[in-house]
Enzyme design. Structure first.
Site, PDB file in Angstrom:
ATOM      1  N   CYS A  90      -8.104  -2.344   8.194  1.00 43.78           N
ATOM      2  CA  CYS A  90      -6.751  -2.330   7.637  1.00 43.78           C
ATOM      3  C   CYS A  90      -6.257  -0.894   7.446  1.00 43.78           C
ATOM      4  CB  CYS A  90      -6.710  -3.086   6.312  1.00 43.78           C
ATOM      5  SG  CYS A  90      -6.819  -4.875   6.480  1.00 43.78           S
ATOM      6  N   HIS A 144      -1.292  -5.758   1.854  1.00 46.09           N
ATOM      7  CA  HIS A 144      -2.496  -6.587   1.787  1.00 46.09           C
ATOM      8  C   HIS A 144      -2.157  -7.922   1.128  1.00 46.09           C
ATOM      9  CE1 HIS A 144      -5.723  -3.418   2.577  1.00 46.09           C
ATOM     10  NE2 HIS A 144      -6.097  -4.479   3.270  1.00 46.09           N
ATOM     11  N   ARG A 195     -18.087  -0.986   5.539  1.00 45.02           N
ATOM     12  CA  ARG A 195     -19.152  -1.653   4.788  1.00 45.02           C
ATOM     13  C   ARG A 195     -19.773  -2.772   5.610  1.00 45.02           C
ATOM     14  NH1 ARG A 195     -19.334  -6.127   1.779  1.00 45.02           N
ATOM     15  NH2 ARG A 195     -17.080  -6.435   1.922  1.00 45.02           N
ATOM     16  N   GLU A 202       0.821  -1.209   0.000  1.00 42.29           N
ATOM     17  CA  GLU A 202       0.000   0.000   0.000  1.00 42.29           C
ATOM     18  C   GLU A 202       0.860   1.266   0.000  1.00 42.29           C
ATOM     19  OE1 GLU A 202      -3.070  -0.065  -0.511  1.00 42.29           O
ATOM     20  OE2 GLU A 202      -3.569  -2.158  -0.074  1.00 42.29           O
TER      21      GLU A 202
END
Length: 214
Positions: free
Chosen positions: A143, A167, A90, A80
């Site tokens: 995360c 990830h 979500r 990342e």
């Protein structure tokens, strides 16, 4: 000896395993020469994850922190590039919390870049035979929450600490009925070792294409 802290997450979202923690444990069982690898498993809970991360940093006093998390559906190990100051869940975390449009740290900067040589880490993982790429979004779940919290901690309380987030895809046993891409945790661990060595031995990144069109 360069001290590196690797973190992974506990299972979440109804899963029975989290490949990030499985890969971190495997990576630490065979540390690269010249590196001390400490590990900790973070709860998949907003707030508590940052508390656990800060405690682990204080306990191990690392030079570099590489946090990892599951990104189900991605086909490769993704390093990342940027963490954003936003929690927008979500799904609920493991404590049932589902923050919406909330900053990770009120009043803090909108974003932080990783302080790892992101493209060099990707190249090193690929050289180790592990598919890898640069990612420009860590999402808005726990995360990213941890990634942002790590970079804010480094920026405000621990100058000199370098860090970032990686990830990882599903493990094969998670996709038997999904048809989604997966990587064995042992392969991910090999990629994480390559990332750790690169993070420990260089601060300047390489010039390579890592951008996307969308």
């Amino acid at each position: 000896m360069t001290r590196i802290l690797l973190t992974g997450f506990e299972p979440f979202g109804g899963e029975r395993t989290n490949p990030s923690w499985e890969a971190v444990r495997l990576a630490a069982q065979d540390p690269p020469a010249g590196l001390t690898l400490a590990t900790t498993e973070l709860p998949c809970v907003f707030g508590d994850a940052l508390t656990a991360l800060q405690a682990a940093v204080e306990a191990t006093d690392p030079d570099v922190v590489v946090c990892t998390g599951q990104a189900g559906g991605r086909p490769d190990l993704t390093v990342e590039r940027v963490a954003i100051n936003l929690d927008d869940a979500r799904i609920p975390d493991n404590a049932g919390a589902r923050p919406l449009d909330r900053p990770v740290v009120p009043g803090a900067p909108a974003a932080y870049f990783a302080t790892l040589p992101v493209k060099a880490c990707v190249a090193a993982a690929r050289a180790a035979g592990v598919p890898a790429s640069v990612s420009h979004t860590a999402g808005t779940f726990v995360c990213n929450h941890v990634f942002y919290g790590l970079m804010h901690l480094a920026a405000t309380e621990r100058p000199g600490l370098r860090g970032g987030f990686v990830h990882v895809p599903y493990a094969p046993e998670q996709v038997l009925d999904r048809g989604a891409p997966a990587l064995p945790p042992a392969a991910v661990a090999a990629g994480l070792r390559a990332v750790a060595v690169t993070a420990a031995t260089r601060t300047e990144d390489i010039r390579a294409v890592g951008g996307t069109t969308h």
